[in-house]
Write a protein that holds these residues in place. Structure first.
Motif, mmCIF file in Angstrom:
data_model
loop_
_atom_site.group_PDB
_atom_site.id
_atom_site.type_symbol
_atom_site.label_atom_id
_atom_site.label_comp_id
_atom_site.label_asym_id
_atom_site.label_seq_id
_atom_site.Cartn_x
_atom_site.Cartn_y
_atom_site.Cartn_z
ATOM 1 N N LEU A 21 43.421 50.538 37.935
ATOM 2 C CA LEU A 21 42.588 50.501 36.736
ATOM 3 C C LEU A 21 42.101 51.893 36.348
ATOM 4 O O LEU A 21 41.258 52.029 35.460
ATOM 5 C CB LEU A 21 41.372 49.588 36.957
ATOM 6 C CG LEU A 21 41.653 48.132 37.276
ATOM 7 C CD1 LEU A 21 40.351 47.398 37.556
ATOM 8 C CD2 LEU A 21 42.391 47.467 36.140
ATOM 9 N N ASP A 28 39.741 47.903 27.188
ATOM 10 C CA ASP A 28 40.981 47.733 27.951
ATOM 11 C C ASP A 28 40.669 47.452 29.415
ATOM 12 O O ASP A 28 41.308 46.606 30.054
ATOM 13 C CB ASP A 28 41.855 48.987 27.828
ATOM 14 C CG ASP A 28 42.379 49.172 26.411
ATOM 15 O OD1 ASP A 28 42.561 48.135 25.729
ATOM 16 O OD2 ASP A 28 42.593 50.326 26.006
ATOM 17 N N ARG A 32 41.609 43.902 31.355
ATOM 18 C CA ARG A 32 42.433 43.925 32.570
ATOM 19 C C ARG A 32 41.707 43.279 33.744
ATOM 20 O O ARG A 32 42.288 42.494 34.501
ATOM 21 C CB ARG A 32 42.803 45.384 32.889
ATOM 22 C CG ARG A 32 43.645 45.566 34.095
ATOM 23 C CD ARG A 32 45.040 44.951 33.837
ATOM 24 N NE ARG A 32 45.845 45.038 35.010
ATOM 25 C CZ ARG A 32 46.895 45.843 35.146
ATOM 26 N NH1 ARG A 32 47.271 46.592 34.131
ATOM 27 N NH2 ARG A 32 47.572 45.858 36.260
ATOM 28 N N GLU A 35 41.724 39.514 33.238
ATOM 29 C CA GLU A 35 43.031 38.943 33.558
ATOM 30 C C GLU A 35 43.225 38.795 35.063
ATOM 31 O O GLU A 35 43.758 37.795 35.546
ATOM 32 C CB GLU A 35 44.148 39.825 32.981
ATOM 33 C CG GLU A 35 44.275 39.710 31.480
ATOM 34 C CD GLU A 35 45.276 40.713 30.926
ATOM 35 O OE1 GLU A 35 46.021 41.334 31.725
ATOM 36 O OE2 GLU A 35 45.308 40.878 29.703
ATOM 37 N N GLU A 36 42.774 39.789 35.820
ATOM 38 C CA GLU A 36 42.894 39.715 37.278
ATOM 39 C C GLU A 36 42.027 38.598 37.850
ATOM 40 O O GLU A 36 42.438 37.881 38.761
ATOM 41 C CB GLU A 36 42.515 41.056 37.897
ATOM 42 C CG GLU A 36 43.548 42.125 37.673
ATOM 43 C CD GLU A 36 43.151 43.449 38.300
ATOM 44 O OE1 GLU A 36 42.130 43.493 39.026
ATOM 45 O OE2 GLU A 36 43.881 44.426 38.076
#
Length: 192
Positions: A21, A28, A32, A35-36
């Motif tokens: 990351l 952003d 991310r 999503e993880e």
């Protein structure tokens, strides 16, 4: 506390993001990370995702009862007293008797103040409403508007509750005195 945490605190208290990351900033980075987290939840067997609905409960044949309230009105919501008593009367089979009682209870509002001041319902048997007028003139007037009265009653309490109206005027004086009486003209037959 590890040595890396001490270095992060020395630089202003913010920890560095993991290596995968490192180049991301702002939204952003947030996307991310989200999503993880969703991927980790899915791997544990949880139902996650954007825009998905909660799983619907399994329906059993013959059962239409929901387990949740939902956004719309529901039978479990607070009800008006009139609606609750109507439901109770319907479920117990009292609707006919309640409608008959409504004829007497709503008489003034159904027929109007003028008629109610001079006539009142006395009985309702098998759809025949007996109305007692205070004078013969009022009894005659009510007989002329009998069809309109039936229509007003049907609109207020329902069709079929009152099928016809029997209008009676005042009753003349009775010559009967006491408990016993004799058929015929009585004492007047000696005069002629």
């Amino acid at each position: 506390m590890t040595h890396d945490d001490d270095d992060a605190e020395d630089r202003g208290g913010a920890a560095e993001p993991p290596a995968h990351l490192a180049g991301l900033t702002g939204m952003d980075l947030v996307r991310r990370t989200l999503e993880e987290a969703r991927g980790a939840a899915r791997s544990q067997g949880k139902n996650v995702g954007r825009g998905r609905r909660a799983p619907t409960p399994r329906r059993v044949a013959g059962s239409s009862r929901r387990r949740w309230s939902g956004p719309g009105p529901d039978s479990r919501d607070p009800q008006l007293l009139g609606a609750a008593t109507s439901d109770l009367a319907r479920s117990r089979g009292w609707s006919g008797r309640v409608a008959e009682g409504a004829v007497f209870g709503r008489w003034r509002t159904v027929v109007g103040d003028q008629i109610a001041a001079h006539a009142s319902p006395t009985s309702l048997n098998e759809g025949v409403l007996t109305v007692a007028a205070e004078s013969t003139a009022w009894a005659t007037q009510l007989r002329m508007v009998q069809a309109q009265l039936l229509a007003k009653i049907a609109a207020a309490v329902g069709d079929g509750v009152v099928t016809s109206i029997k209008i009676t005027g005042p009753v003349g004086p009775s010559w009967r005195k006491g408990r016993y009486n004799v058929r015929g003209r009585g004492p007047r037959d000696t005069y002629g």
